[in-house]
Write a protein that holds these residues in place. Structure first.
Motif, mmCIF file in Angstrom:
data_model
loop_
_atom_site.group_PDB
_atom_site.id
_atom_site.type_symbol
_atom_site.label_atom_id
_atom_site.label_comp_id
_atom_site.label_asym_id
_atom_site.label_seq_id
_atom_site.Cartn_x
_atom_site.Cartn_y
_atom_site.Cartn_z
ATOM 1 N N SER A 55 0.816 -1.219 0.000
ATOM 2 C CA SER A 55 0.000 0.000 0.000
ATOM 3 C C SER A 55 0.844 1.261 0.000
ATOM 4 O O SER A 55 0.316 2.360 -0.192
ATOM 5 C CB SER A 55 -0.930 0.010 1.219
ATOM 6 O OG SER A 55 -0.166 0.078 2.425
ATOM 7 N N TRP A 56 2.133 1.113 0.213
ATOM 8 C CA TRP A 56 2.999 2.283 0.200
ATOM 9 C C TRP A 56 3.170 2.790 -1.235
ATOM 10 O O TRP A 56 3.021 2.029 -2.202
ATOM 11 C CB TRP A 56 4.366 1.935 0.787
ATOM 12 C CG TRP A 56 4.337 1.710 2.272
ATOM 13 C CD1 TRP A 56 3.328 2.020 3.125
ATOM 14 C CD2 TRP A 56 5.359 1.111 3.045
ATOM 15 N NE1 TRP A 56 3.649 1.678 4.408
ATOM 16 C CE2 TRP A 56 4.906 1.106 4.397
ATOM 17 C CE3 TRP A 56 6.603 0.584 2.769
ATOM 18 C CZ2 TRP A 56 5.665 0.601 5.441
ATOM 19 C CZ3 TRP A 56 7.367 0.087 3.803
ATOM 20 C CH2 TRP A 56 6.900 0.089 5.121
ATOM 21 N N PRO A 57 3.561 4.053 -1.395
ATOM 22 C CA PRO A 57 3.772 4.599 -2.740
ATOM 23 C C PRO A 57 4.860 3.832 -3.495
ATOM 24 O O PRO A 57 5.766 3.243 -2.898
ATOM 25 C CB PRO A 57 4.193 6.046 -2.463
ATOM 26 C CG PRO A 57 3.672 6.350 -1.105
ATOM 27 C CD PRO A 57 3.715 5.066 -0.345
ATOM 28 N N GLU A 58 4.763 3.882 -4.804
ATOM 29 C CA GLU A 58 5.685 3.134 -5.652
ATOM 30 C C GLU A 58 7.140 3.553 -5.439
ATOM 31 O O GLU A 58 8.048 2.738 -5.503
ATOM 32 C CB GLU A 58 5.291 3.338 -7.123
ATOM 33 C CG GLU A 58 6.235 2.693 -8.136
ATOM 34 C CD GLU A 58 6.267 1.175 -8.031
ATOM 35 O OE1 GLU A 58 7.275 0.578 -8.457
ATOM 36 O OE2 GLU A 58 5.287 0.591 -7.498
ATOM 37 N N HIS A 59 7.376 4.834 -5.183
ATOM 38 C CA HIS A 59 8.767 5.295 -5.078
ATOM 39 C C HIS A 59 9.502 4.706 -3.873
ATOM 40 O O HIS A 59 10.726 4.702 -3.836
ATOM 41 C CB HIS A 59 8.821 6.833 -5.043
ATOM 42 C CG HIS A 59 8.201 7.441 -3.826
ATOM 43 N ND1 HIS A 59 6.934 7.984 -3.834
ATOM 44 C CD2 HIS A 59 8.670 7.605 -2.560
ATOM 45 C CE1 HIS A 59 6.651 8.454 -2.627
ATOM 46 N NE2 HIS A 59 7.699 8.239 -1.833
ATOM 47 N N LEU A 60 8.776 4.180 -2.871
ATOM 48 C CA LEU A 60 9.445 3.573 -1.719
ATOM 49 C C LEU A 60 10.017 2.196 -2.021
ATOM 50 O O LEU A 60 10.719 1.621 -1.206
ATOM 51 C CB LEU A 60 8.477 3.481 -0.534
ATOM 52 C CG LEU A 60 8.151 4.789 0.172
ATOM 53 C CD1 LEU A 60 7.210 4.541 1.337
ATOM 54 C CD2 LEU A 60 9.424 5.469 0.654
ATOM 55 N N HIS A 61 9.710 1.656 -3.210
ATOM 56 C CA HIS A 61 10.273 0.376 -3.622
ATOM 57 C C HIS A 61 11.570 0.554 -4.402
ATOM 58 O O HIS A 61 12.128 -0.424 -4.904
ATOM 59 C CB HIS A 61 9.256 -0.387 -4.477
ATOM 60 C CG HIS A 61 7.945 -0.607 -3.778
ATOM 61 N ND1 HIS A 61 7.864 -0.987 -2.459
ATOM 62 C CD2 HIS A 61 6.662 -0.485 -4.220
ATOM 63 C CE1 HIS A 61 6.585 -1.112 -2.104
ATOM 64 N NE2 HIS A 61 5.833 -0.795 -3.157
ATOM 65 N N HIS A 62 12.039 1.778 -4.523
ATOM 66 C CA HIS A 62 13.257 2.066 -5.274
ATOM 67 C C HIS A 62 14.162 2.980 -4.443
ATOM 68 O O HIS A 62 13.704 3.661 -3.529
ATOM 69 C CB HIS A 62 12.922 2.739 -6.610
ATOM 70 C CG HIS A 62 11.931 1.982 -7.431
ATOM 71 N ND1 HIS A 62 12.253 0.843 -8.134
ATOM 72 C CD2 HIS A 62 10.598 2.198 -7.632
ATOM 73 C CE1 HIS A 62 11.172 0.384 -8.739
ATOM 74 N NE2 HIS A 62 10.156 1.193 -8.459
ATOM 75 N N ALA A 63 15.431 2.995 -4.799
ATOM 76 C CA ALA A 63 16.391 3.835 -4.077
ATOM 77 C C ALA A 63 16.151 5.306 -4.403
ATOM 78 O O ALA A 63 15.838 5.669 -5.542
ATOM 79 C CB ALA A 63 17.816 3.444 -4.449
ATOM 80 N N LEU A 64 16.316 6.153 -3.380
ATOM 81 C CA LEU A 64 16.109 7.591 -3.512
ATOM 82 C C LEU A 64 17.333 8.342 -3.009
ATOM 83 O O LEU A 64 18.085 7.847 -2.170
ATOM 84 C CB LEU A 64 14.879 8.042 -2.707
ATOM 85 C CG LEU A 64 13.558 7.306 -2.941
ATOM 86 C CD1 LEU A 64 12.515 7.815 -1.956
ATOM 87 C CD2 LEU A 64 13.091 7.491 -4.370
ATOM 88 N N VAL A 65 17.491 9.561 -3.494
ATOM 89 C CA VAL A 65 18.533 10.456 -3.005
ATOM 90 C C VAL A 65 17.860 11.658 -2.361
ATOM 91 O O VAL A 65 17.029 12.332 -2.992
ATOM 92 C CB VAL A 65 19.466 10.926 -4.139
ATOM 93 C CG1 VAL A 65 20.506 11.909 -3.599
ATOM 94 C CG2 VAL A 65 20.148 9.749 -4.802
ATOM 95 N N VAL A 66 18.192 11.909 -1.107
ATOM 96 C CA VAL A 66 17.699 13.089 -0.400
ATOM 97 C C VAL A 66 18.870 14.059 -0.283
ATOM 98 O O VAL A 66 19.936 13.693 0.226
ATOM 99 C CB VAL A 66 17.154 12.733 0.995
ATOM 100 C CG1 VAL A 66 16.578 13.977 1.668
ATOM 101 C CG2 VAL A 66 16.107 11.633 0.894
ATOM 102 N N SER A 67 18.695 15.276 -0.742
ATOM 103 C CA SER A 67 19.763 16.283 -0.667
ATOM 104 C C SER A 67 19.207 17.572 -0.086
ATOM 105 O O SER A 67 18.020 17.877 -0.230
ATOM 106 C CB SER A 67 20.372 16.536 -2.049
ATOM 107 O OG SER A 67 19.381 16.936 -2.978
ATOM 108 N N ALA A 68 20.074 18.331 0.574
ATOM 109 C CA ALA A 68 19.647 19.576 1.223
ATOM 110 C C ALA A 68 20.728 20.627 1.036
ATOM 111 O O ALA A 68 21.921 20.309 0.929
ATOM 112 C CB ALA A 68 19.363 19.345 2.705
#
Length: 754
Positions: free
Chosen positions: A527-540
């Motif tokens: 039920s989680w969004p699709e993007h949580l099944h793939h690697a992500l980059v968080v930048s600040a």
């Protein structure tokens, strides 16, 4: 008087921060002698102000300044020479050392234990050389101030050492007996009229090995092995040569060169090096037609001229080592002027001078590594002077080794006998009465990820799975890059390492970057969004904005948003899932820390702010998340056991207990800042649980781990490791009553990363 205490502290912090940024680096503090440790191959990735990221291969987390691996203590007086006899698999490799106490001590290279003590010399032992030949029994040759060359058969000694390595309890009981037997079998060779300073076993192609000995009587004598019959004598026309050190080399015949074949090289007191032709095929005059030895010591002594005399030293040549580089025979020498000189062995011309030592040199060695590089080792005289290792191709010093407290008199270097470890072992002998061994563990740069002129790399993180291996970097001009470090199935072989680049990912400095690795399939909630099944980059960035990017192409997955009012200094992504005390699954999240004195918790599902953590009075410099030990395996096993599944969500489960006490499964968030304080927060409620740190230095780096229970640990459970601005590392328990477990001191400046 009109300035408040808070304003005063803030002024002090700002000034202190400026001092940290502009002060010169301190020299490395002297490190304590570590115990022997197991080396684990790792690939460190380093970030620098030189516009590059470097991937390095290393055998261990080595320091530039290295401490000894094993210290061999047993000599009562100064040690002047050392030699190593290697055996396959390190089962009976031995170190032989001699010095002012007149004896040769035998040590196990593997354990550091003294195996035997060989007696025979009546004065200082100055030189030892080993014979390891398929056609002859193993032996060592030694020389000393008693004008004698001694030959020692060591076959029985090797068998004894192997037995002792397998059965250590037998070492002390039979050491004396083996020492007496080997000493009784030694042969003393008489012929020199003054002190012997060097002996060298010489191997010639197609010929039996011989041994050469150099003395202050201005002669070099060559003896047959293993019986010690005299073969011939080399004596220069001058009477001031005083042969202080010896070596030999086989010069390949490559045409158009002054000489070739086996040569004997001697360093002399008159500041010269002499190169002599070894007379191959000479038989002892004491040999009968049948090959039996007579008792008459007959020698051939004629004054002759050397093939080459190398001049240019400023004092006596105490040590030398030949080597070959790019098909050129070369020679490295050491004397009292502290310079390391490299000469052509064919012409005597000076090729290179390596400077760096401040003390006179006493010994040198050379070795070719598995990477086909030449490393030179130089040892100085003087108290606390470091041993140095040089890379010949570049002339740079690549290692310091420090530990001896007086002059280093001899050094030997050889490949590690452990086939699992691509490393070198150095053995040194010193006036401080000890012999020490050292692991080199050389680093090798695998790839330099160039960002271009003017690019300042501010942060990076790494993503790896079975297929991909990426390094993500952020720069001062707002640029995001991803570098591929594993080629996988790429048929091109030379595909570029740069995977993608987003030139204006941010409008300002990127100060923090973190990679989210997707959850395992057993914990993945459909039920989680699709993007949580793939690697992500968080930048600040410095302007407080946060960006979410696809790790494989850099595209923006969610519009960048203003996360904080001021610069975001740190990010930490929760890469795993667990269950809270309410027994519900946690959606992955990340935490950001900022110069606005707050930390925020963000959902990775919809990127909303879950809670704001406000207690710090100055900048937050670092954030970390501790995920409880009971994670995927525990949640999954409980899921299967109770079958509490409602649709795609994990239904509430019975509480988990250990030793009749409930275990909290709430993640903990730890923040540290310029206010010298470390705060621990509950993820579930956002409440402050504890403040752990109130020292006179800001928190500059954080990490959380779970210590496993072993027989040697006094504590098991979650801990936070904090580095501060004074160079101290603090280790705290993350369980009530949140005790300080230990402090680690040794850094001389701010700990930027742990």
């Amino acid at each position: 008087d009109n300035i408040s205490r808070t304003e005063t502290r803030q002024m002090i912090k700002r000034n202190r921060k400026k001092i940290y940024l502009t002060s010169s680096p301190h020299p490395p503090a002297r490190q304590p002698e570590p115990e022997e440790e197991e080396l684990v191959p790792v690939v460190p990735i380093t970030l620098s102000f030189d516009q590059s990221v470097k991937l390095k291969s290393a055998c261990d987390e080595t320091q530039y300044l290295k401490a000894p691996r094993i210290i061999f203590k047993g000599h009562g007086l100064a040690v002047h020479c050392v030699a190593v006899f290697q055996t396959p698999n390190d089962d009976s490799s031995l170190i032989f050392s001699g010095g002012d106490d007149k004896n040769i001590l035998v040590w196990s290279l593997k354990t550091g234990e003294k195996v035997a003590e060989l007696q025979g010399h009546t004065q200082r032992v100055t030189s030892i050389s080993v014979l390891k030949s398929d056609g002859l029994a193993p032996l060592i040759v030694s020389g000393g101030w008693d004008e004698r060359v001694r030959i020692w058969p060591i076959g029985e000694l090797l068998e004894y050492a192997k037995h002792c390595n397998e059965h250590p309890e037998t070492l002390s009981n039979s050491s004396h007996n083996i020492s007496e037997r080997v000493s009784a079998l030694s042969i003393a060779l008489k012929g020199h009229k003054n002190r012997i300073f060097g002996v060298k076993v010489i191997h010639s192609i197609g010929e039996d090995p011989v041994v050469a000995s150099g003395s202050s009587d201005n002669t070099i004598r060559v003896w047959s092995l293993p019986d010690g019959s005299p073969l011939y004598v080399l004596e220069d026309e001058r009477d001031d040569t005083w042969n202080l050190c010896l070596s030999s080399w086989f010069v390949q015949d490559r045409g158009n060169q002054p000489f070739h074949g086996t040569v004997i090289i001697s360093g002399c007191k008159n500041s010269t090096v002499r190169v002599w032709r070894h007379k191959v095929g000479v038989k002892s005059a004491a040999m009968t037609a049948s090959g039996a030895t007579t008792t008459a010591p007959v020698t051939r002594k004629t004054r002759t001229s050397p093939l080459l005399v190398i001049r240019g030293h400023t004092s006596a040549v105490h040590s030398l080592a030949p080597f070959e580089y790019q098909d050129r025979p070369l020679l490295v020498t050491a004397c009292k002027d502290a310079d390391l000189r490299i000469w052509s062995l064919l012409t005597g011309s000076l090729i290179k001078v390596l400077r760096g030592h401040s003390n006179p040199l006493s010994a040198v060695a050379a070795i070719r590594t598995n990477q086909d590089e030449i490393l030179l080792v130089s040892s100085p005289r003087g108290e606390d002077a470091p041993l140095r290792v040089w890379r010949y191709s570049t002339g740079e010093c690549v290692r310091f080794f420090k530990g001896h407290t007086q002059d280093i008199n001899a050094v030997a270097v050889f490949p590690s006998p452990d086939a699992r470890r691509d490393d070198l072992i150095l053995v040194t002998a010193s006036k401080d009465t000890t012999v020490r061994s050292w692991l080199f563990a050389e680093e090798k740069t695998l790839k330099v990820l160039e960002h271009g002129e003017g690019a300042r790399i501010k942060c990076m993180d790494v993503f790896q799975n079975e297929i991909h291996s990426l390094v993500v970097t952020g720069t001062a001009d707002g640029e995001l890059r991803a570098w591929r470090t594993k080629r996988g199935e790429d048929p091109a072989g030379d595909a570029p390492f740069l995977e993608w680049v987003v030139e204006k990912a941010h409008k300002n400095h990127i100060l923090a970057v973190a990679v989210y690795k997707p959850l395992s399939s057993s914990l993945r909630n459909e039920s989680w969004p699709e993007h949580l099944h793939h690697a992500l980059v968080v930048s600040a960035s410095r302007n407080g904005r946060i960006r979410i990017s696809n790790i494989f192409d850099g595209s923006e997955l969610y519009p960048s948003f203003m996360g904080h009012a001021k610069a975001v200094t740190s990010l930490c992504v929760c890469r795993g899932a667990t269950a809270t005390s309410q027994h519900t699954m946690i959606v992955p999240f990340f935490v950001s820390g900022s110069e606005d004195n707050t930390a925020k918790v963000w959902s990775l599902a919809d990127f909303t702010c879950l809670r704001t953590l406000e207690r710090h009075i100055f900048d937050i410099t670092s954030v970390a998340v501790f995920m409880p030990k009971i994670q995927a395996q525990a949640v999954e096993s409980r899921r299967k056991r109770f079958h509490h599944i409602a649709g795609n969500a994990l239904a509430p489960l019975p509480p988990i207990a250990s030793e009749n006490k409930p275990i909290s499964l709430d993640p903990l968030i730890v923040t540290g800042g310029m206010d010298d304080t470390l705060h621990v927060w509950s993820y579930t409620s956002g409440e402050l649980i504890e403040s752990l740190h109130d020292a006179d230095a800001h928190i500059s780096s954080l990490a959380c781990i779970h210590l496993e229970r072993t027989t040697s640990t006094k504590y098991a459970g979650p801990v936070v490791i904090a580095g501060d601005g004074n160079g101290v590392i603090w280790v705290w328990s993350l369980r009530a009553p949140f005790e300080l477990l230990c402090t680690l001191k040794g850094h001389t400046d701010e700990v930027r990363s742990v």
